[in-house]
Design a protein around this motif. Sequence first.
Motif, PDB file in Angstrom:
ATOM      1  N   ALA A 107       0.944  -1.220  -0.048  1.00 56.96           N
ATOM      2  CA  ALA A 107       0.127  -0.042   0.091  1.00 56.96           C
ATOM      3  C   ALA A 107       0.866   1.179   0.116  1.00 56.96           C
ATOM      4  O   ALA A 107       0.632   2.265  -0.863  1.00 56.96           O
ATOM      5  CB  ALA A 107      -0.892   0.069   1.077  1.00 56.96           C
ATOM      6  N   ASN A 108       1.847   1.271   0.819  1.00 52.85           N
ATOM      7  CA  ASN A 108       2.836   2.318   0.972  1.00 52.85           C
ATOM      8  C   ASN A 108       3.912   2.584  -0.333  1.00 52.85           C
ATOM      9  O   ASN A 108       4.322   3.597  -0.688  1.00 52.85           O
ATOM     10  CB  ASN A 108       3.427   2.491   2.132  1.00 52.85           C
ATOM     11  CG  ASN A 108       2.788   2.587   3.407  1.00 52.85           C
ATOM     12  OD1 ASN A 108       1.855   3.549   3.439  1.00 52.85           O
ATOM     13  ND2 ASN A 108       3.059   1.976   4.395  1.00 52.85           N
ATOM     14  N   ALA A 109       4.099   1.424  -0.926  1.00 60.72           N
ATOM     15  CA  ALA A 109       5.004   1.344  -2.171  1.00 60.72           C
ATOM     16  C   ALA A 109       4.098   1.849  -3.465  1.00 60.72           C
ATOM     17  O   ALA A 109       4.985   2.430  -4.315  1.00 60.72           O
ATOM     18  CB  ALA A 109       5.498  -0.204  -2.426  1.00 60.72           C
ATOM     19  N   GLY A 110       2.935   2.020  -3.419  1.00 57.98           N
ATOM     20  CA  GLY A 110       2.404   2.466  -4.613  1.00 57.98           C
ATOM     21  C   GLY A 110       1.388   1.571  -5.470  1.00 57.98           C
ATOM     22  O   GLY A 110       0.787   2.028  -6.405  1.00 57.98           O
ATOM     23  N   LEU A 111       1.041   0.580  -4.648  1.00 57.71           N
ATOM     24  CA  LEU A 111      -0.147  -0.273  -5.339  1.00 57.71           C
ATOM     25  C   LEU A 111      -1.267   0.211  -5.234  1.00 57.71           C
ATOM     26  O   LEU A 111      -1.554   0.878  -4.034  1.00 57.71           O
ATOM     27  CB  LEU A 111       0.049  -1.867  -4.755  1.00 57.71           C
ATOM     28  CG  LEU A 111      -0.973  -2.638  -5.305  1.00 57.71           C
ATOM     29  CD1 LEU A 111      -0.718  -3.066  -6.763  1.00 57.71           C
ATOM     30  CD2 LEU A 111      -1.031  -4.089  -4.708  1.00 57.71           C
ATOM     31  N   ASP A 112      -2.065   0.297  -5.820  1.00 57.58           N
ATOM     32  CA  ASP A 112      -3.516   1.033  -5.956  1.00 57.58           C
ATOM     33  C   ASP A 112      -4.901   0.197  -5.882  1.00 57.58           C
ATOM     34  O   ASP A 112      -5.889   0.593  -5.241  1.00 57.58           O
ATOM     35  CB  ASP A 112      -3.893   2.060  -7.087  1.00 57.58           C
ATOM     36  CG  ASP A 112      -2.691   2.984  -7.166  1.00 57.58           C
ATOM     37  OD1 ASP A 112      -2.528   3.747  -6.041  1.00 57.58           O
ATOM     38  OD2 ASP A 112      -2.161   3.300  -8.188  1.00 57.58           O
ATOM     39  N   LEU A 113      -4.792  -1.079  -6.677  1.00 59.77           N
ATOM     40  CA  LEU A 113      -6.013  -1.812  -6.545  1.00 59.77           C
ATOM     41  C   LEU A 113      -5.273  -3.192  -6.369  1.00 59.77           C
ATOM     42  O   LEU A 113      -4.445  -3.728  -7.408  1.00 59.77           O
ATOM     43  CB  LEU A 113      -6.547  -1.598  -7.819  1.00 59.77           C
ATOM     44  CG  LEU A 113      -7.632  -2.746  -8.075  1.00 59.77           C
ATOM     45  CD1 LEU A 113      -8.661  -2.459  -6.996  1.00 59.77           C
ATOM     46  CD2 LEU A 113      -8.448  -2.508  -9.352  1.00 59.77           C
ATOM     47  N   GLU A 114      -5.591  -4.004  -5.344  1.00 57.38           N
ATOM     48  CA  GLU A 114      -5.387  -5.472  -5.299  1.00 57.38           C
ATOM     49  C   GLU A 114      -6.292  -6.525  -6.029  1.00 57.38           C
ATOM     50  O   GLU A 114      -7.533  -6.185  -5.710  1.00 57.38           O
ATOM     51  CB  GLU A 114      -5.219  -5.910  -3.807  1.00 57.38           C
ATOM     52  CG  GLU A 114      -5.022  -7.214  -3.677  1.00 57.38           C
ATOM     53  CD  GLU A 114      -5.053  -7.767  -2.435  1.00 57.38           C
ATOM     54  OE1 GLU A 114      -4.245  -8.213  -1.590  1.00 57.38           O
ATOM     55  OE2 GLU A 114      -6.295  -7.906  -1.789  1.00 57.38           O
ATOM     56  N   THR A 115      -5.774  -7.121  -6.838  1.00 54.96           N
ATOM     57  CA  THR A 115      -6.729  -8.015  -7.834  1.00 54.96           C
ATOM     58  C   THR A 115      -6.467  -9.408  -7.532  1.00 54.96           C
ATOM     59  O   THR A 115      -5.099  -9.829  -7.995  1.00 54.96           O
ATOM     60  CB  THR A 115      -6.374  -7.435  -9.267  1.00 54.96           C
ATOM     61  OG1 THR A 115      -6.822  -6.119  -9.216  1.00 54.96           O
ATOM     62  CG2 THR A 115      -7.468  -8.316 -10.063  1.00 54.96           C
ATOM     63  N   PRO A 116      -7.016 -10.197  -6.984  1.00 56.67           N
ATOM     64  CA  PRO A 116      -8.240  -9.962  -6.574  1.00 56.67           C
ATOM     65  C   PRO A 116      -8.066  -9.955  -5.116  1.00 56.67           C
ATOM     66  O   PRO A 116      -6.807  -9.881  -4.615  1.00 56.67           O
ATOM     67  CB  PRO A 116      -9.070 -11.508  -6.763  1.00 56.67           C
ATOM     68  CG  PRO A 116      -8.001 -12.416  -6.837  1.00 56.67           C
ATOM     69  CD  PRO A 116      -6.625 -11.769  -7.386  1.00 56.67           C
ATOM     70  N   GLY A 117      -9.138  -9.937  -4.407  1.00 57.15           N
ATOM     71  CA  GLY A 117      -8.968  -9.996  -3.001  1.00 57.15           C
ATOM     72  C   GLY A 117      -9.057 -11.301  -2.237  1.00 57.15           C
ATOM     73  O   GLY A 117      -7.992 -12.016  -2.857  1.00 57.15           O
ATOM     74  N   GLU A 118      -9.742 -11.961  -1.522  1.00 56.17           N
ATOM     75  CA  GLU A 118      -9.668 -13.109  -0.797  1.00 56.17           C
ATOM     76  C   GLU A 118      -9.986 -14.185  -1.870  1.00 56.17           C
ATOM     77  O   GLU A 118     -10.506 -14.257  -3.003  1.00 56.17           O
ATOM     78  CB  GLU A 118     -10.995 -13.397   0.021  1.00 56.17           C
ATOM     79  CG  GLU A 118     -10.773 -12.236   1.262  1.00 56.17           C
ATOM     80  CD  GLU A 118      -9.584 -12.560   2.206  1.00 56.17           C
ATOM     81  OE1 GLU A 118      -8.911 -13.452   1.968  1.00 56.17           O
ATOM     82  OE2 GLU A 118      -9.089 -11.421   2.575  1.00 56.17           O
ATOM     83  N   PRO A 119      -9.238 -15.467  -1.743  1.00 50.09           N
ATOM     84  CA  PRO A 119      -8.539 -15.932  -0.665  1.00 50.09           C
ATOM     85  C   PRO A 119      -6.907 -15.724  -0.606  1.00 50.09           C
ATOM     86  O   PRO A 119      -6.371 -15.931   0.208  1.00 50.09           O
ATOM     87  CB  PRO A 119      -8.773 -17.567  -0.502  1.00 50.09           C
ATOM     88  CG  PRO A 119      -8.736 -17.598  -2.225  1.00 50.09           C
ATOM     89  CD  PRO A 119      -9.522 -16.348  -2.826  1.00 50.09           C
ATOM     90  N   TYR A 120      -6.615 -14.841  -1.826  1.00 47.67           N
ATOM     91  CA  TYR A 120      -5.135 -14.642  -1.980  1.00 47.67           C
ATOM     92  C   TYR A 120      -4.780 -13.150  -1.442  1.00 47.67           C
ATOM     93  O   TYR A 120      -3.760 -13.110  -1.202  1.00 47.67           O
ATOM     94  CB  TYR A 120      -4.748 -14.832  -3.771  1.00 47.67           C
ATOM     95  CG  TYR A 120      -5.196 -16.209  -4.011  1.00 47.67           C
ATOM     96  CD1 TYR A 120      -4.294 -17.345  -3.953  1.00 47.67           C
ATOM     97  CD2 TYR A 120      -6.377 -16.269  -4.865  1.00 47.67           C
ATOM     98  CE1 TYR A 120      -4.756 -18.488  -4.423  1.00 47.67           C
ATOM     99  CE2 TYR A 120      -6.706 -17.386  -5.496  1.00 47.67           C
ATOM    100  CZ  TYR A 120      -5.913 -18.560  -5.197  1.00 47.67           C
ATOM    101  OH  TYR A 120      -6.031 -19.822  -5.837  1.00 47.67           O
ATOM    102  N   GLY A 121      -5.584 -12.487  -1.325  1.00 47.35           N
ATOM    103  CA  GLY A 121      -5.495 -11.137  -0.786  1.00 47.35           C
ATOM    104  C   GLY A 121      -4.895 -10.849   0.381  1.00 47.35           C
ATOM    105  O   GLY A 121      -4.744 -11.422   1.454  1.00 47.35           O
TER     106      GLY A 121
END
Length: 903
Positions: free
Chosen positions: A288-302
């Motif tokens: 989050a602090n490095a610059g990623l804006d959207l995690e794709t996907p969420g659970e179960p890997y997120g």
Amino acid sequence: MNRRLNLIFLKRWFMLLIIVAVAAMPLHAFAAEADSGADRPWMNKSLSAKERTELLLKAMTLEEKVGFVTGKVNNYYGFYNDGLERLGIPALQMADGPAGVRVANPDVQDKKSTALPAPIALAASWDTDLAKQYGDLIGQEAHDTTHNVVLGPGLDIARTPWGSRNFESLGEDPLLASGMGAAYVNGIQSNPVIATAKHYILNNQETERFTTNATASERAIQEVYARPFQAMVEKADLGSAMCSFNQVNGTYACENKEMLTDLLKDQFGFEGFIMSDYGANFSTAKSANAGLDLETPGEPYGKWGTQLLEAVKKGEVSEQTIDEKVRRILLQMFEKGLFDNPVTNTQINAKADGKQAREIAEQSMVLLQNNNDVLPLSKKELNSIAVIGPDADTASAAGGGSSLVNPTYTVSPLEGIRNRAGNGVEVKYAAGTDPISAGDAFNGPSAVPSTLLSPADAEKSEQNYGTDKAEYGLRAEYWTNTNMEGDPSLVRTDNQVNMNLGFYNYEGFNAQSSKLPVTPTEFNSKMSARWTGSITAPKTGDYKLTLTSLGSAKLYVDDQLLVENQGETLSTTKKAITLKEGESHNIKIEYRTDFPVQSSHDMGAQMRFGWEAPEDAVDVKMQKAVDLAKKSDVAVVVTRTYDSEGYVDRSDLELPNNQEQLIRKVAAANPKTIVVQMSGRTVEMDSWQKEVPSIVQAWYAGQEQGNAVARVLFGDVNPSGKLPVTFPSDDSQTPISTAEQFPGVNGVGTYSEGIFVGYKGYDKEGMTPAFAFGHGLSYTDFDYRNLHVKNTGKGDDATVEVSLNLRNTGKVSGAEVVQVYVGNLPTSVETPEKQLAGWAKVDLKAGKQQRVKIKLDRSALSYWDEKSHEWVMPKGKVSVYVGSASDDVRLTGSVNIGSPSGK
């Protein structure tokens, strides 16, 4: 009284007009008016995208913001993030690319869309207008199949010639990839759809791609691997980028601040958002602090969702950081029209879009060789054509993995040639070898042909060898455990033992031929198998029987253990044996997925029973093809490879499944043998190139591949494609030649070649390729004359322009790609001998001439200085080379360049 009645009448008439006018207004007009009200002021279209973004951002709660930047996945609907109905925010509904729209939802148009030629084929056209058309078609079909984000283009440089995902790339040169990629993105985003450039960054191999630490110099990243992404920002207003699985200089790409923020966002000025590849985010606060804006996907890997919300509450991630992520996504959604133009499920025009796919395929095909002008074919001079190849009668030649598209219809090469040849020309087909499958994605000797194998309990008779048996292959028994315990869950006859399950065996992710059996996905992780039957040699001689496997495998011949492969890593074990023609031997093969890595449903069974045979050992199926070729006027051999996203790259460049022997045998039988090669990567041709007069590199040509191939072969289309990658003479003659470079040692892949990627590396090492970067022949000839090179402007506005006369000296119309290279930069810093600096594709009718002008790219006249961390254009004379390929220079000149700094 009359005046009062008139007033009443006028009022009623006026009200009636209002009612009629309102009734005629479209429903969305009401919605727009309502949405632009006080409750949703961000829906006011008269405001700028930035103003609308800030208004909406203020209305969102922290929980809504975190949910918005945490993506989800659904087996039917693909990637998406949650929209917010309360605020009227549409969901981001993503479609895999980049060779068309991969529709995952079975409720949307039967999951079908137009299968376009692979991006590497598009790159071979060297036509930016065509690239924009390609992107526009994808953008239209994405929107009309309920998607507003396309996961493409792929901008990974084709660093190695054997990369299994090279077919998704735009070639080995960053300038070519930049020009074609920017046009592609502009095409997509001319629709209310966001393009996603991937995979950022140094994602240049499939082998160990999830874990490898790619180490490259700052200069190599700036000059080679990051340049296409920079071009998307500067020339195409890129909406989104996707970070990769691998580490970059010791830090995972999706949590690498130097790559995400410092380079892409700050240096390049990227205003879009960065999403992770599927499951590629391994941290919460760090990413989050490095610059990623959207995690794709969420659970179960997120690692985001509730974990990210908790990190904000603990002060590990600031709310301002979350705001910036949301702001970036919303801004692109407003700018690209996602709010104002909701996705639809509108039936695509299969016929019209298919025609575009064919036209793109035609422009992408590269005439590699044409001795004695065997091509184009003339119907007047033909009575018979033999079409040969394991999958020439199907339209299955396509790259596998997430880019595989379910086509609206298909045309096989056999069908296309038959249709074009028409009445009066007999077109017959022979397969020649067994179908290509996912088992051919990994290295090792070719699989034993099915016609040499008989299943257990089948009638055994030496007299029936060489005839059409009722059944070829081996009896196969499959268990869902590793010890063959209990009754087998599946019993069938397998024509060959050539298996690659796991990731390659999921619906929508494999590209297997319809000729091949479907293996249930229950065998994708832990399993064991036994194959039994007999083998009968076609010729007396010395053979080597081989087992290639990940997981342990044993081969018994006449009840004696002949070959045992431990299979701790994917490897091959072989053993010599003498076999007599027509003599049958009982065989038994046992295989187990007994290594921990195979417990995953992704890394499944990998097993092949192969052989190394004498050249004159020709099986029944191949002999039929040879016999057909012998009695035909022309033989067209359609070969293919199996290339796919996944877990392995081949480290050899050979054609799989006995196709090389097939070419040699057919060419010996018919001197007019044409090879049509369908692949997404380079192929070694050393053993057969001199045996055939003509070779066409057709790539993975999309759903209209058959018609496109036929039109090129018969001269309806004059081929104009040029190679976007170098074809080496063999797999030992490449600039990537050490294990440290590929696949890496102890998990580290060293990019020690630096900037000398592709043809620049071949030049540096003095290696002569089979076919050079930029190579491609035509059915006509072009003459280059009167080169003039001049400087225009000063300082940062300085440009170099090359002009020349180009004439079509042949008898047919054609297109030529004029390529300009520069070299010998006046600096002590090592620079390429030749580097692409510009090009122009020019259509000319027979006998016509045109003055061609090309402005050179400044980056080709500069280098990245790692001390000052900036581009430097040195002062002095630079050589200029103009020609038809990197090794086919027709004109030479020079120009004086220089920056005010004098560096």
